[in-house]
Design an enzyme around this catalytic site. Sequence first.
Site, PDB file in Angstrom:
ATOM      1  CB  SER A   1      62.113 -78.151  19.784  1.00  0.00           C
ATOM      2  OG  SER A   1      61.536 -78.239  18.494  1.00  0.00           O
TER       3      SER A   1
ATOM      4  CG  HIS B   1      59.745 -70.216  24.188  1.00  0.00           C
ATOM      5  ND1 HIS B   1      59.848 -71.104  23.154  1.00  0.00           N
ATOM      6  CD2 HIS B   1      59.077 -70.872  25.169  1.00  0.00           C
ATOM      7  CE1 HIS B   1      59.279 -72.243  23.483  1.00  0.00           C
ATOM      8  NE2 HIS B   1      58.802 -72.126  24.691  1.00  0.00           N
TER       9      HIS B   1
ATOM     10  CG  HIS C   1      57.787 -70.695  14.411  1.00  0.00           C
ATOM     11  ND1 HIS C   1      58.158 -70.598  15.731  1.00  0.00           N
ATOM     12  CD2 HIS C   1      58.333 -71.838  13.947  1.00  0.00           C
ATOM     13  CE1 HIS C   1      58.889 -71.656  16.050  1.00  0.00           C
ATOM     14  NE2 HIS C   1      59.011 -72.421  14.993  1.00  0.00           N
TER      15      HIS C   1
ATOM     16  CE1 TYR D   1      53.851 -70.977  15.936  1.00  0.00           C
ATOM     17  CE2 TYR D   1      54.659 -72.235  14.060  1.00  0.00           C
ATOM     18  CZ  TYR D   1      54.674 -71.953  15.420  1.00  0.00           C
ATOM     19  OH  TYR D   1      55.514 -72.630  16.239  1.00  0.00           O
ATOM     20  CD  GLU D   2      56.699 -67.506  17.330  1.00  0.00           C
ATOM     21  OE1 GLU D   2      56.886 -67.042  18.469  1.00  0.00           O
ATOM     22  OE2 GLU D   2      57.612 -67.937  16.597  1.00  0.00           O
TER      23      GLU D   2
ATOM     24  CB  ALA E   1      60.480 -81.374  15.365  1.00  0.00           C
TER      25      ALA E   1
ATOM     26  CG  MET F   1      53.794 -75.671  11.194  1.00  0.00           C
ATOM     27  SD  MET F   1      52.809 -75.422  12.670  1.00  0.00           S
ATOM     28  CE  MET F   1      51.719 -76.850  12.587  1.00  0.00           C
ATOM     29  CB  SER F   2      59.967 -73.415  11.006  1.00  0.00           C
ATOM     30  OG  SER F   2      60.488 -74.669  11.373  1.00  0.00           O
TER      31      SER F   2
ATOM     32  CG  ASN G   1      53.880 -85.787  14.492  1.00  0.00           C
ATOM     33  OD1 ASN G   1      54.736 -84.912  14.509  1.00  0.00           O
ATOM     34  ND2 ASN G   1      52.825 -85.713  13.705  1.00  0.00           N
TER      35      ASN G   1
ATOM     36  CG  HIS H   1      52.797 -86.117  24.241  1.00  0.00           C
ATOM     37  ND1 HIS H   1      53.136 -85.500  23.045  1.00  0.00           N
ATOM     38  CD2 HIS H   1      53.160 -85.253  25.211  1.00  0.00           C
ATOM     39  CE1 HIS H   1      53.664 -84.314  23.294  1.00  0.00           C
ATOM     40  NE2 HIS H   1      53.707 -84.143  24.601  1.00  0.00           N
TER      41      HIS H   1
END
Length: 294
Positions: A37, A68, A90, A92-93, A120, A223-224, A247, A261
């Site tokens: 990203s 996207h 991903h 999770y998708e 990230a 997560m990737s 973060n 944020h």
Amino acid sequence: MHTKGTCCCSFEDYKLTTEWLLNQTSHRPKVAVICGSGLGLLADGAANKQTFKYQDIPHFPVSTVPGHEGRLVFGMIEDTPCVFMQGHFHLYEGYSLCQVTFPVRIFKLMGVELMLVTNASGGICPDFKVGDIMIIKDHINLPGFAGQHPLCGPNDERFGIRFPSMSDAHSKDLRGLVLDVGVELGCSDFIREGVYCMVSGPNFETIAEARMLQVLGCDSVGMSMVPEVTVAKHCGLRVLGLSLITNKVSLDYSREEKVNHEEVLEICKMRAEVLQKIVTKLITRCQQQSINTH
Ligand SMILES: *C1O[C@H](CO)[C@@H](O)[C@H](O)[C@H]1NC(C)=O
Ligand SMILES: *[C@@H]1O[C@H](CO)[C@@H](O)[C@H](O)[C@H]1NC(C)=O
């Protein structure tokens, strides 16, 4: 018409997609960049671009997230032919790991030698600050421990051996090169090195989970990336991963880390530009080195 959404792991499928792309473009990439990203800009900076939507490429997975749109961009960074993935898949998708890693084997068959992955992640190492760029020295494949591993199933020897080594998945030479480039660009103070851990997501870690990861020696968590790296290493690509710490992961029940944020977004934007400079310089360097060694 090509069927979409089905699993597509046979060698013939990889071959067909590769042949289709080689027919459509005269680019012959040596470097593949999986853009995290905010790093899509990198592809925009390439010369002589040619772009394909994922949906137009046979067998290529298609992003399920509306808006996207995934694109494969071929182009030159100085003298180096590159291919960029803008948008990726991903676990999770709901994609299978064969879909998640499909592009990596296409890159291999197209002649790519080096794969750069940017992403990230959340910082676990207490010394890390938001905005640090972590060179991935090593990784922990947590989904892999639970059998969610892209190399499970029959092994295709045309890509690699059954029991590949992962101890040197993240090229030591390239990691050294990033440190050098960091000095030249004057950004050594926020370039770190560490161990990245992949979790499947989609939820963020609980505090107990985050503490567990810290005990296990993880410096950051995301997560990737690990499935792609694993498949790349299996088929003999050199790999370098860079992760932007966006973060700090909460490790303390009494002191919930509250990150602003807006500030995080601002830092990401700023650092994305630096990351882009690092990647560009790195690609140029690799090209020069391969010329020098020939
Ligand atoms: C990296 O992580 C971010 C946020 O966790 C995610 O949105 C992005 O798709 C990931 N990119 C890559 C290249 O792994
Ligand atoms: C690629 O081009 C060749 C020659 O025109 C053609 O025979 C072949 O079917 C094409 N392959 C694909 C996958 O489009």
